[in-house]
Write a protein that holds these residues in place. Structure first.
Motif, PDB file in Angstrom:
ATOM      1  N   GLU A  12       0.827  -1.205   0.000  1.00 35.80           N
ATOM      2  CA  GLU A  12       0.000   0.000   0.000  1.00 35.80           C
ATOM      3  C   GLU A  12       0.861   1.255   0.000  1.00 35.80           C
ATOM      4  O   GLU A  12       0.536   2.251  -0.667  1.00 35.80           O
ATOM      5  CB  GLU A  12      -0.936  -0.014   1.213  1.00 35.80           C
ATOM      6  N   ASN A  13       1.967   1.229   0.753  1.00 33.93           N
ATOM      7  CA  ASN A  13       2.866   2.381   0.777  1.00 33.93           C
ATOM      8  C   ASN A  13       3.455   2.636  -0.605  1.00 33.93           C
ATOM      9  O   ASN A  13       3.548   3.782  -1.053  1.00 33.93           O
ATOM     10  CB  ASN A  13       4.011   2.163   1.772  1.00 33.93           C
ATOM     11  N   ARG A  14       3.859   1.564  -1.283  1.00 25.97           N
ATOM     12  CA  ARG A  14       4.452   1.704  -2.602  1.00 25.97           C
ATOM     13  C   ARG A  14       3.432   2.291  -3.588  1.00 25.97           C
ATOM     14  O   ARG A  14       3.747   3.200  -4.376  1.00 25.97           O
ATOM     15  CB  ARG A  14       4.941   0.346  -3.110  1.00 25.97           C
ATOM     16  N   ALA A  15       2.205   1.777  -3.528  1.00 22.75           N
ATOM     17  CA  ALA A  15       1.145   2.293  -4.398  1.00 22.75           C
ATOM     18  C   ALA A  15       0.849   3.751  -4.074  1.00 22.75           C
ATOM     19  O   ALA A  15       0.629   4.577  -4.976  1.00 22.75           O
ATOM     20  CB  ALA A  15      -0.119   1.451  -4.244  1.00 22.75           C
ATOM     21  N   GLY A  16       0.868   4.078  -2.790  1.00 24.87           N
ATOM     22  CA  GLY A  16       0.623   5.460  -2.366  1.00 24.87           C
ATOM     23  C   GLY A  16       1.702   6.405  -2.850  1.00 24.87           C
ATOM     24  O   GLY A  16       1.422   7.549  -3.228  1.00 24.87           O
ATOM     25  N   ILE A  17       2.937   5.921  -2.847  1.00 26.20           N
ATOM     26  CA  ILE A  17       4.048   6.742  -3.337  1.00 26.20           C
ATOM     27  C   ILE A  17       3.885   7.019  -4.823  1.00 26.20           C
ATOM     28  O   ILE A  17       4.082   8.152  -5.284  1.00 26.20           O
ATOM     29  CB  ILE A  17       5.396   6.034  -3.074  1.00 26.20           C
ATOM     30  N   LEU A  18       3.510   6.003  -5.594  1.00 22.75           N
ATOM     31  CA  LEU A  18       3.323   6.185  -7.033  1.00 22.75           C
ATOM     32  C   LEU A  18       2.179   7.160  -7.312  1.00 22.75           C
ATOM     33  O   LEU A  18       2.288   8.029  -8.190  1.00 22.75           O
ATOM     34  CB  LEU A  18       3.046   4.835  -7.704  1.00 22.75           C
ATOM     35  N   ASP A  19       1.080   7.043  -6.574  1.00 22.52           N
ATOM     36  CA  ASP A  19      -0.044   7.965  -6.745  1.00 22.52           C
ATOM     37  C   ASP A  19       0.373   9.393  -6.389  1.00 22.52           C
ATOM     38  O   ASP A  19       0.026  10.353  -7.088  1.00 22.52           O
ATOM     39  CB  ASP A  19      -1.227   7.546  -5.865  1.00 22.52           C
ATOM     40  N   ALA A  20       1.122   9.511  -5.286  1.00 24.88           N
ATOM     41  CA  ALA A  20       1.577  10.837  -4.855  1.00 24.88           C
ATOM     42  C   ALA A  20       2.534  11.431  -5.879  1.00 24.88           C
ATOM     43  O   ALA A  20       2.508  12.638  -6.145  1.00 24.88           O
ATOM     44  CB  ALA A  20       2.257  10.725  -3.490  1.00 24.88           C
ATOM     45  N   ALA A  21       3.376  10.591  -6.450  1.00 23.61           N
ATOM     46  CA  ALA A  21       4.329  11.067  -7.452  1.00 23.61           C
ATOM     47  C   ALA A  21       3.597  11.594  -8.676  1.00 23.61           C
ATOM     48  O   ALA A  21       3.945  12.634  -9.233  1.00 23.61           O
ATOM     49  CB  ALA A  21       5.291   9.943  -7.844  1.00 23.61           C
ATOM     50  N   ARG A  22       2.554  10.873  -9.121  1.00 24.69           N
ATOM     51  CA  ARG A  22       1.776  11.330 -10.271  1.00 24.69           C
ATOM     52  C   ARG A  22       1.153  12.699  -9.984  1.00 24.69           C
ATOM     53  O   ARG A  22       1.177  13.596 -10.830  1.00 24.69           O
ATOM     54  CB  ARG A  22       0.673  10.319 -10.605  1.00 24.69           C
ATOM     55  N   SER A  23       0.593  12.846  -8.786  1.00 25.15           N
ATOM     56  CA  SER A  23      -0.060  14.104  -8.416  1.00 25.15           C
ATOM     57  C   SER A  23       0.954  15.242  -8.324  1.00 25.15           C
ATOM     58  O   SER A  23       0.737  16.336  -8.861  1.00 25.15           O
ATOM     59  CB  SER A  23      -0.790  13.952  -7.076  1.00 25.15           C
ATOM     60  N   SER A  32      10.573  17.309  -6.036  1.00 28.11           N
ATOM     61  CA  SER A  32      11.642  16.552  -5.375  1.00 28.11           C
ATOM     62  C   SER A  32      11.096  15.329  -4.654  1.00 28.11           C
ATOM     63  O   SER A  32       9.883  15.173  -4.470  1.00 28.11           O
ATOM     64  CB  SER A  32      12.354  17.446  -4.364  1.00 28.11           C
ATOM     65  N   VAL A  33      12.014  14.492  -4.212  1.00 26.27           N
ATOM     66  CA  VAL A  33      11.644  13.316  -3.424  1.00 26.27           C
ATOM     67  C   VAL A  33      10.952  13.742  -2.136  1.00 26.27           C
ATOM     68  O   VAL A  33       9.978  13.118  -1.699  1.00 26.27           O
ATOM     69  CB  VAL A  33      12.897  12.469  -3.119  1.00 26.27           C
ATOM     70  N   ASP A  34      11.429  14.829  -1.523  1.00 24.68           N
ATOM     71  CA  ASP A  34      10.818  15.305  -0.281  1.00 24.68           C
ATOM     72  C   ASP A  34       9.359  15.699  -0.508  1.00 24.68           C
ATOM     73  O   ASP A  34       8.479  15.363   0.295  1.00 24.68           O
ATOM     74  CB  ASP A  34      11.587  16.523   0.254  1.00 24.68           C
ATOM     75  N   VAL A  35       9.098  16.399  -1.593  1.00 25.31           N
ATOM     76  CA  VAL A  35       7.729  16.819  -1.907  1.00 25.31           C
ATOM     77  C   VAL A  35       6.844  15.603  -2.145  1.00 25.31           C
ATOM     78  O   VAL A  35       5.717  15.527  -1.653  1.00 25.31           O
ATOM     79  CB  VAL A  35       7.721  17.741  -3.140  1.00 25.31           C
ATOM     80  N   ILE A  36       7.356  14.641  -2.880  1.00 21.51           N
ATOM     81  CA  ILE A  36       6.581  13.433  -3.183  1.00 21.51           C
ATOM     82  C   ILE A  36       6.300  12.644  -1.911  1.00 21.51           C
ATOM     83  O   ILE A  36       5.180  12.169  -1.688  1.00 21.51           O
ATOM     84  CB  ILE A  36       7.331  12.563  -4.211  1.00 21.51           C
ATOM     85  N   ALA A  37       7.304  12.519  -1.047  1.00 24.67           N
ATOM     86  CA  ALA A  37       7.130  11.781   0.211  1.00 24.67           C
ATOM     87  C   ALA A  37       6.071  12.452   1.084  1.00 24.67           C
ATOM     88  O   ALA A  37       5.197  11.777   1.650  1.00 24.67           O
ATOM     89  CB  ALA A  37       8.462  11.693   0.957  1.00 24.67           C
ATOM     90  N   ARG A  38       6.146  13.775   1.198  1.00 21.58           N
ATOM     91  CA  ARG A  38       5.152  14.498   2.010  1.00 21.58           C
ATOM     92  C   ARG A  38       3.767  14.332   1.426  1.00 21.58           C
ATOM     93  O   ARG A  38       2.781  14.156   2.154  1.00 21.58           O
ATOM     94  CB  ARG A  38       5.513  15.989   2.091  1.00 21.58           C
ATOM     95  N   SER A  39       3.665  14.359   0.101  1.00 21.94           N
ATOM     96  CA  SER A  39       2.374  14.186  -0.558  1.00 21.94           C
ATOM     97  C   SER A  39       1.790  12.808  -0.267  1.00 21.94           C
ATOM     98  O   SER A  39       0.567  12.642  -0.186  1.00 21.94           O
ATOM     99  CB  SER A  39       2.537  14.386  -2.065  1.00 21.94           C
ATOM    100  N   ALA A  40       2.676  11.829  -0.105  1.00 20.45           N
ATOM    101  CA  ALA A  40       2.233  10.461   0.191  1.00 20.45           C
ATOM    102  C   ALA A  40       1.983  10.246   1.674  1.00 20.45           C
ATOM    103  O   ALA A  40       1.500   9.184   2.082  1.00 20.45           O
ATOM    104  CB  ALA A  40       3.275   9.467  -0.306  1.00 20.45           C
ATOM    105  N   GLY A  41       2.318  11.246   2.489  1.00 19.26           N
ATOM    106  CA  GLY A  41       2.150  11.119   3.933  1.00 19.26           C
ATOM    107  C   GLY A  41       3.184  10.208   4.553  1.00 19.26           C
ATOM    108  O   GLY A  41       2.951   9.594   5.616  1.00 19.26           O
TER     109      GLY A  41
END
Length: 208
Positions: A12-23, A32-41
């Motif tokens: 679920e975390n991996r899927a959430g990261i991919l969704d957050a990255a798309r957004s 950046s990676v930091d922005v994507i990570a924060r977006s994924a919570g």
């Protein structure tokens, strides 16, 4: 020794990261990676537990998008090469519009080789369609099949990168451009699409 399946929360975390990255990338292609990570919570450390770096994350986005494109290629079964190419183009267009971030990343010159490898099944389908259309006289034969298939790929790339996916008639334009390169006249394309209006009237669900 058996390989343990990934834990559910890890999947679920991996899927959430991919969704957050798309957004995140849809807003800022250089997010950046930091922005994507924060977006994924999630924390940056957790993200790096799934992907070695930002480039690995982008390659995964391209790969997951390519899987959908390849599945669409398998779903087109029209015996008529003209119809098959038109339907394939429209379905790929609608999917590219649905996942614009992955499509844009795939069109980036920095990822050409990875994209080509990931889309190998789709490219084989296009090559086979071109050969079939040339054999039955539907497509132009003044060019070798591999060359014509490559031209079709390139015109599709150009249309996707230069056209607003949300604009009215965008799918129609994509289909017409590809069929024109394949050798159909605008009148022949008009007749084909008039006889099969379902091809460009709206999105088609990709296979699961």
């Amino acid at each position: 020794m058996t390989t343990r399946a990934p834990r559910r929360d890890a999947v679920e975390n991996r899927a959430g990261i991919l969704d957050a990255a798309r957004s995140a990338l849809s807003v800022d292609p250089y997010a950046s990676v930091d922005v994507i990570a924060r977006s994924a919570g999630l924390s940056r450390r957790t993200l790096y537990g799934h992907f070695d770096d930002r480039e690995a994350l982008i390659r995964e986005l391209i790969s997951t998008g390519a899987q959908r494109f390849n599945a669409i290629a398998e779903s087109v079964t029209d015996a008529d090469a003209r119809l098959a190419l038109a339907r394939l183009t429209a379905r790929l267009w609608h999917e590219a519009a649905h996942v614009q971030v992955a499509a844009a990343l795939a069109l980036d010159e920095a990822h050409v080789q990875h994209t080509a490898d990931a889309l190998a099944p789709l490219r084989r389908t296009v090559a086979a369609l071109v050969r079939r259309g040339q054999d039955d006289g539907s497509f132009r034969s003044d060019l070798a099949a591999p060359t014509l298939a490559r031209l079709i790929e390139e015109i599709a790339r150009t249309v996707i990168s230069r056209t607003d996916a949300a604009s009215t008639g965008a799918a129609n334009l994509a289909v017409r451009a590809v069929l024109s390169i394949a050798g159909l006249s605008w009148r022949e394309t008009d007749e084909l699409l008039a006889a099969h209006p379902d091809i460009v009237t709206g999105p088609t669900e990709a296979p699961a």
